[in-house]
Scaffold this motif. Structure first.
Motif, short mmCIF file in Angstrom:
data_model
loop_
_atom_site.label_atom_id
_atom_site.label_comp_id
_atom_site.label_asym_id
_atom_site.label_seq_id
_atom_site.Cartn_x
_atom_site.Cartn_y
_atom_site.Cartn_z
N VAL A 60 1.43 1.74 -5.03
CA VAL A 60 0.85 0.60 -5.49
C VAL A 60 1.04 -0.76 -5.65
O VAL A 60 2.34 -1.00 -6.09
N ALA A 61 0.23 -1.58 -6.13
CA ALA A 61 1.17 -3.29 -6.10
C ALA A 61 1.71 -3.21 -7.44
O ALA A 61 0.93 -2.42 -9.00
N HIS A 62 2.48 -4.35 -7.85
CA HIS A 62 3.29 -4.30 -8.50
C HIS A 62 3.90 -5.56 -9.20
O HIS A 62 3.74 -6.51 -8.13
N ASN A 63 4.51 -6.58 -9.87
CA ASN A 63 5.06 -7.52 -10.32
C ASN A 63 6.23 -7.39 -11.02
O ASN A 63 6.41 -6.23 -11.19
N PHE A 94 9.47 -6.36 -16.37
CA PHE A 94 8.98 -5.50 -16.75
C PHE A 94 7.46 -5.81 -15.82
O PHE A 94 7.99 -7.10 -15.41
N CYS A 95 6.71 -4.96 -15.50
CA CYS A 95 5.67 -5.30 -14.68
C CYS A 95 4.45 -5.74 -15.14
O CYS A 95 4.04 -4.57 -16.05
N SER A 96 4.25 -6.72 -15.68
CA SER A 96 2.86 -6.84 -16.29
C SER A 96 1.83 -5.89 -16.20
O SER A 96 0.77 -6.08 -16.85
N LEU A 97 1.62 -5.67 -15.10
CA LEU A 97 0.34 -4.93 -14.37
C LEU A 97 0.51 -3.22 -15.18
O LEU A 97 -0.34 -2.35 -15.84
N HIS A 98 1.42 -3.05 -14.95
CA HIS A 98 2.07 -1.37 -15.79
C HIS A 98 3.10 -1.68 -16.84
O HIS A 98 4.60 -1.50 -16.61
N PRO A 99 3.14 -2.38 -18.35
CA PRO A 99 3.46 -2.92 -19.04
C PRO A 99 4.68 -1.31 -18.80
O PRO A 99 6.06 -1.47 -20.26
N VAL A 100 4.46 -0.41 -18.84
CA VAL A 100 5.75 0.62 -19.75
C VAL A 100 7.05 0.83 -18.31
O VAL A 100 8.19 1.49 -18.71
N MET A 101 6.50 0.24 -16.95
CA MET A 101 8.04 0.18 -16.33
C MET A 101 8.54 -1.18 -16.52
O MET A 101 8.70 -2.06 -16.74
N LYS A 102 9.77 -0.95 -16.95
CA LYS A 102 11.00 -1.80 -17.25
C LYS A 102 12.22 -2.05 -16.53
O LYS A 102 12.80 -0.63 -16.18
CU CU Z 1 3.14 -2.60 -11.75
#
Ligand code: CU
Lengths: 108, 193
Positions: A60-63, A94-102
């Motif tokens: 999936v897409a991330h940032n 972090f990834c603002s789309l998935h804030p649990v990714m740090k």
């Molecule tokens: Cu993400």
């Protein structure tokens, strides 16, 4: 005679090891992979001026976004795309789309 | 009135969760406690697994669409946007794979049950708006992702024959897990307020 030869060969190597000036000046490029909803490695130690490349190898897409004040951020990174930045200071991101990714950048 | 709706939703969430968990765990001792519909461990062909996977993703996209219509909360809207995009991406990859494998998704008891449960949840969500909607939507996302994770692990992966389809299902798990944690994070913020 042999002594001179040996020293001649090894001294430059030894001194190179002690000389931080020449070798560490060249900026390096580091890669952080994004896969399975994680930044890998999650923490990266670099020198100021080194470049960090984030590559999205996930489904999936991330940032990549600075966490505290969004001081910097990548654009949306679709699958297979990458984004790079020159490291200047310590940052938690972090990834603002998935804030649990740090992730974290430690600048030496 | 607000209470009865809230309770109704909770019961329905529990029912969805229970249905999926039963499906996932059927075969073990839980069978003893389950209603008739869930007693048999459903035997699924790869065609049926593919249909369940696509349906489960589509349901979350539909509910995200509902959130976009009814929520005004930035974080909830952003969460819904992520759900829609990620689950679309998963469907895209699943569709590409089943096409490559020549597998045609086939609807079945599990996918039909998912759709029936989702219809009930959506009906309840449509009676809510604002903060009440946000809470109900996020609570349901927590319950739904838990249920889907256990169904993927306990039912879909074990039932899949084709290795590539199995790998795809395995690869979906980290995203489902991140979605669950994200929803739980929002849920905690509501609890703190
Ligand atoms: Cu993400």
């Amino acid at each position: 005679m042999l002594n001179v030869w040996v020293w001649g060969l090894f001294l430059p190597l030894i001194f190179r090891g002690y000389n931080p000036g020449t070798e560490s000046k060249a900026p390096k490029i580091y890669t952080v992979e994004i896969r399975e909803m994680k930044f890998v490695p999650a923490e990266i130690r670099v020198n100021k001026g080194d470049t960090i490349v984030w590559v999205n190898r996930d489904m999936v897409a991330h940032n990549v976004t600075e966490e505290k004040s969004k001081a910097w951020a990548s654009p949306l990174l679709p699958v297979g795309k990458s984004w790079k930045m020159v490291a200047s200071k310590n940052s938690a991101y972090f990834c603002s789309l998935h804030p649990v990714m740090k992730g974290r950048i430690a600048v030496q | 009135m607000g209470y009865s709706i809230a309770i109704e939703l909770t019961l329905k969430e529990m029912k969805t969760l229970r249905t999926l968990r039963n499906l996932a765990l059927a075969g073990g001792c839980v069978i003893l406690f389950m209603p008739a519909t869930a007693q048999d461990n459903p035997k699924l062909s790869d065609e049926e697994v593919a249909s369940v996977a696509v349906t489960a993703n589509q349901i979350d996209i539909n509910q995200a669409r509902l959130a976009k219509e009814r929520s005004k909360n930035t974080q909830v809207l952003q969460f819904a946007e992520t759900m829609a995009n990620d689950h679309k991406a998963v469907i895209g990859q699943a569709s590409a794979l089943v096409k490559k494998l020549g597998v045609t998704p086939k609807d079945n008891a599990v996918s039909r049950q998912l759709l029936a449960d989702a219809a009930k949840t959506e009906k309840v969500l449509k009676t809510k708006k604002g903060k009440e909607f946000d809470k109900a939507y996020i609570d349901n996302e927590v319950a739904y992702h838990k249920a889907v994770i256990s169904a993927v692990k306990g039912l879909l992966i074990p039932e899949t024959e084709n290795q590539e389809l199995k790998d795809l299902l395995q690869n979906i798990l980290p995203a489902l897990d991140a979605h669950l944690q994200h929803a739980q994070m929002l849920q905690k913020q509501y609890a703190a307020k």
